[in-house]
Design a protein around this motif. Structure first.
Motif, PDB file in Angstrom:
ATOM      1  N   CYS A  67      -0.278  -2.217  -6.588  1.00  0.00           N
ATOM      2  CA  CYS A  67       0.162  -2.060  -5.199  1.00  0.00           C
ATOM      3  C   CYS A  67      -1.018  -1.733  -4.280  1.00  0.00           C
ATOM      4  CB  CYS A  67       1.223  -0.967  -5.097  1.00  0.00           C
ATOM      5  SG  CYS A  67       2.759  -1.437  -5.908  1.00  0.00           S
ATOM      6  N   TYR A  68      -1.814  -0.724  -4.668  1.00  0.00           N
ATOM      7  CA  TYR A  68      -2.903  -0.307  -3.780  1.00  0.00           C
ATOM      8  C   TYR A  68      -3.916  -1.440  -3.579  1.00  0.00           C
ATOM      9  CZ  TYR A  68      -6.131   2.737  -1.341  1.00  0.00           C
ATOM     10  OH  TYR A  68      -6.932   3.289  -0.370  1.00  0.00           O
ATOM     11  N   ARG A  69      -4.161  -2.203  -4.686  1.00  0.00           N
ATOM     12  CA  ARG A  69      -5.097  -3.331  -4.615  1.00  0.00           C
ATOM     13  C   ARG A  69      -4.632  -4.394  -3.636  1.00  0.00           C
ATOM     14  NH1 ARG A  69      -5.219  -4.778 -10.129  1.00  0.00           N
ATOM     15  NH2 ARG A  69      -3.930  -6.498  -9.438  1.00  0.00           N
ATOM     16  N   ASN A  70      -3.320  -4.485  -3.452  1.00  0.00           N
ATOM     17  CA  ASN A  70      -2.774  -5.480  -2.533  1.00  0.00           C
ATOM     18  C   ASN A  70      -2.709  -4.994  -1.081  1.00  0.00           C
ATOM     19  OD1 ASN A  70      -1.759  -8.218  -3.589  1.00  0.00           O
ATOM     20  ND2 ASN A  70      -1.295  -6.799  -5.246  1.00  0.00           N
ATOM     21  N   SER A  71      -3.256  -3.801  -0.828  1.00  0.00           N
ATOM     22  CA  SER A  71      -3.274  -3.303   0.557  1.00  0.00           C
ATOM     23  C   SER A  71      -4.013  -4.286   1.457  1.00  0.00           C
ATOM     24  CB  SER A  71      -4.002  -1.953   0.622  1.00  0.00           C
ATOM     25  OG  SER A  71      -3.231  -0.937   0.045  1.00  0.00           O
ATOM     26  N   ILE A  72      -3.562  -4.339   2.714  1.00  0.00           N
ATOM     27  CA  ILE A  72      -4.269  -5.197   3.687  1.00  0.00           C
ATOM     28  C   ILE A  72      -4.727  -4.287   4.816  1.00  0.00           C
ATOM     29  CG2 ILE A  72      -4.091  -7.236   5.153  1.00  0.00           C
ATOM     30  CD1 ILE A  72      -1.715  -8.073   3.603  1.00  0.00           C
ATOM     31  N   TRP A  73      -6.046  -4.092   4.852  1.00  0.00           N
ATOM     32  CA  TRP A  73      -6.620  -3.154   5.818  1.00  0.00           C
ATOM     33  C   TRP A  73      -6.944  -3.867   7.112  1.00  0.00           C
ATOM     34  CZ3 TRP A  73      -6.501   1.856   4.379  1.00  0.00           C
ATOM     35  CH2 TRP A  73      -6.369   2.122   3.013  1.00  0.00           C
ATOM     36  N   SER A  74      -6.847  -3.144   8.193  1.00  0.00           N
ATOM     37  CA  SER A  74      -7.232  -3.693   9.480  1.00  0.00           C
ATOM     38  C   SER A  74      -8.736  -3.994   9.440  1.00  0.00           C
ATOM     39  CB  SER A  74      -6.908  -2.660  10.560  1.00  0.00           C
ATOM     40  OG  SER A  74      -7.374  -3.105  11.778  1.00  0.00           O
ATOM     41  N   GLY A  75      -9.111  -5.231   9.715  1.00  0.00           N
ATOM     42  CA  GLY A  75     -10.522  -5.631   9.672  1.00  0.00           C
ATOM     43  C   GLY A  75     -11.088  -5.608   8.260  1.00  0.00           C
ATOM     44  N   GLY A  76     -10.212  -5.507   7.240  1.00  0.00           N
ATOM     45  CA  GLY A  76     -10.653  -5.551   5.838  1.00  0.00           C
ATOM     46  C   GLY A  76     -11.321  -4.279   5.356  1.00  0.00           C
ATOM     47  N   GLU A  77     -11.298  -3.211   6.167  1.00  0.00           N
ATOM     48  CA  GLU A  77     -12.024  -1.990   5.774  1.00  0.00           C
ATOM     49  C   GLU A  77     -11.093  -0.876   5.342  1.00  0.00           C
ATOM     50  OE1 GLU A  77     -15.325   0.082   7.940  1.00  0.00           O
ATOM     51  OE2 GLU A  77     -15.608  -1.991   8.634  1.00  0.00           O
ATOM     52  N   GLU A  78     -11.276  -0.435   4.094  1.00  0.00           N
ATOM     53  CA  GLU A  78     -10.447   0.652   3.559  1.00  0.00           C
ATOM     54  C   GLU A  78     -10.720   1.950   4.331  1.00  0.00           C
ATOM     55  OE1 GLU A  78     -11.314   1.576  -0.518  1.00  0.00           O
ATOM     56  OE2 GLU A  78      -9.580   2.916  -0.703  1.00  0.00           O
ATOM     57  N   ILE A  79      -9.662   2.691   4.622  1.00  0.00           N
ATOM     58  CA  ILE A  79      -9.830   3.973   5.324  1.00  0.00           C
ATOM     59  C   ILE A  79      -9.454   5.106   4.369  1.00  0.00           C
ATOM     60  CG2 ILE A  79      -9.048   5.406   7.274  1.00  0.00           C
ATOM     61  CD1 ILE A  79      -8.191   2.797   8.647  1.00  0.00           C
ATOM     62  N   LYS A  80     -10.303   6.135   4.338  1.00  0.00           N
ATOM     63  CA  LYS A  80      -9.962   7.324   3.546  1.00  0.00           C
ATOM     64  C   LYS A  80      -9.843   8.485   4.516  1.00  0.00           C
ATOM     65  CE  LYS A  80     -11.819   5.812  -0.751  1.00  0.00           C
ATOM     66  NZ  LYS A  80     -11.013   5.775  -1.916  1.00  0.00           N
ATOM     67  N   PHE A  81      -8.795   9.263   4.376  1.00  0.00           N
ATOM     68  CA  PHE A  81      -8.616  10.424   5.256  1.00  0.00           C
ATOM     69  C   PHE A  81      -7.709  11.434   4.567  1.00  0.00           C
ATOM     70  CE2 PHE A  81      -7.529  12.949   8.956  1.00  0.00           C
ATOM     71  CZ  PHE A  81      -8.627  12.835   9.791  1.00  0.00           C
TER      72      PHE A  81
END
Ligand SMILES: Nc1ncnc2c1ncn2[C@@H]1O[C@H](COP(=O)(O)OP(=O)(O)OP(=O)(O)O)[C@@H](O)[C@H]1O
Ligand SMILES: [Mg+2]
Length: 268
Positions: A67-81
């Protein structure tokens, strides 16, 4: 027959013969060889229960990764917070910034064991995506629930691309499975696909159909969907079929986080 072979013949699930022979040499192995039929059957049952539990955990880990691998990030950049990254002094009203993080933290704590939708409303740059990701991170770390982040705008472009690229079409099928199965989904920036607020348009039919299937599957499976949005409820009905909205957007006031007192703190 050697005692090792005799031991191996007991055929304990989860161990191959060479492992069994090695095990037989240990104190535990010797103890097992001397068990009565009843004692061995009890050992066998417990061993099977432990293996089932291990299998269940392995499956959960695999699902989590998928599931996490299939995430689609805005602009392709993973966000950590994380919640510890939330700085109340970035806002001119630190008390309000503290209160909003506390509400998000409390809801994330409830979501460790419960399941309900959450909507985070507010203007751009006020910290919605950041706090939503802090919630997902806490939930995943403390309960092991699977999480996934999907930028609604990027999903909309993928749906448009499927008519040009066969590969995109295949990706959308995998994605639909992950979107439906994941325990906690963040639909980030929901509503941007309807265009500018003063001139909202119904969202494309293919995206509506796709999201309906996802929303319905998640609703039936009692899964949690967290939405961040710049829109308010009256905008959603201009963009989406009410069947989608009623499955995705919570009506429970306690599950709505309003960023009205937050300012845009995005640095450009
Ligand atoms: N209280 C805060 N403490 C630390 N960083 C913050 C805080 N609020 C916002 N930020 C940072 O400001 C930037 C904008 O925040 P974020 O992307 O979460 O806003 P948003 O409300 O989702 O905006 P948009 O509606 O445009 O998507 C990010 O880099 C985020 O990490
Ligand atoms: Mg955002």
């Amino acid at each position: 027959m050697s005692s090792a072979e005799e031991f191996a013949k007991r055929n304990i699930p989860g161990f191959n013969i060479s492992e069994l022979i090695e095990r037989m040499k240990t104190e535990e192995g010797k103890r097992l060889l001397n068990l009565t039929r009843e004692e061995f059957s009890e050992f066998h049952k417990n061993n099977e229960l432990a293996l089932n539990e291990k299998w269940r955990k392995d499956q959960q880990r695999l699902k989590s990764k998928f599931c996490y691998r299939n995430s689609i990030w805005s602009g392709g950049e993973e966000i950590k917070f994380k919640f510890s990254d939330w700085d109340v002094n970035r806002q001119s009203n630190p008390q309000a910034a503290h209160a909003i993080a506390k509400q998000a933290y409390t809801l994330a704590t409830e979501l460790l064991t419960d399941s309900f939708n959450v909507t985070m409303y507010g203007k751009s740059g006020t910290g919605k995506t950041s706090l939503a990701i802090a919630m997902l991170t806490k939930i995943h770390e403390e309960s092991g629930k699977s999480i996934m982040v999907v930028s609604t705008a990027e999903l909309s472009s993928l749906l448009a691309d499927q008519y040009t690229y066969q590969k995109t079409k295949e990706k959308l099928d995998d994605l639909k499975r992950a979107l439906t199965e994941v325990d906690v989904l963040l639909l980030d920036d929901f509503g941007t696909e309807g265009g500018i607020i003063s001139d909202l348009k119904p969202v494309r039919r293919d995206l509506q159909n796709y999201l309906y299937q996802v929303a319905n599957g998640r609703f039936q499976g009692k899964k949690t969907t967290i939405i961040t949005t710049n829109n308010v409820d009256k905008h959603f009905v201009q963009m989406y079929d009410p069947k989608i909205i009623s499955r995705l957007v919570t009506k429970n006031k306690d599950h709505r986080i309003l960023f009205n007192d937050m300012k845009d703190v995005r640095e450009v």
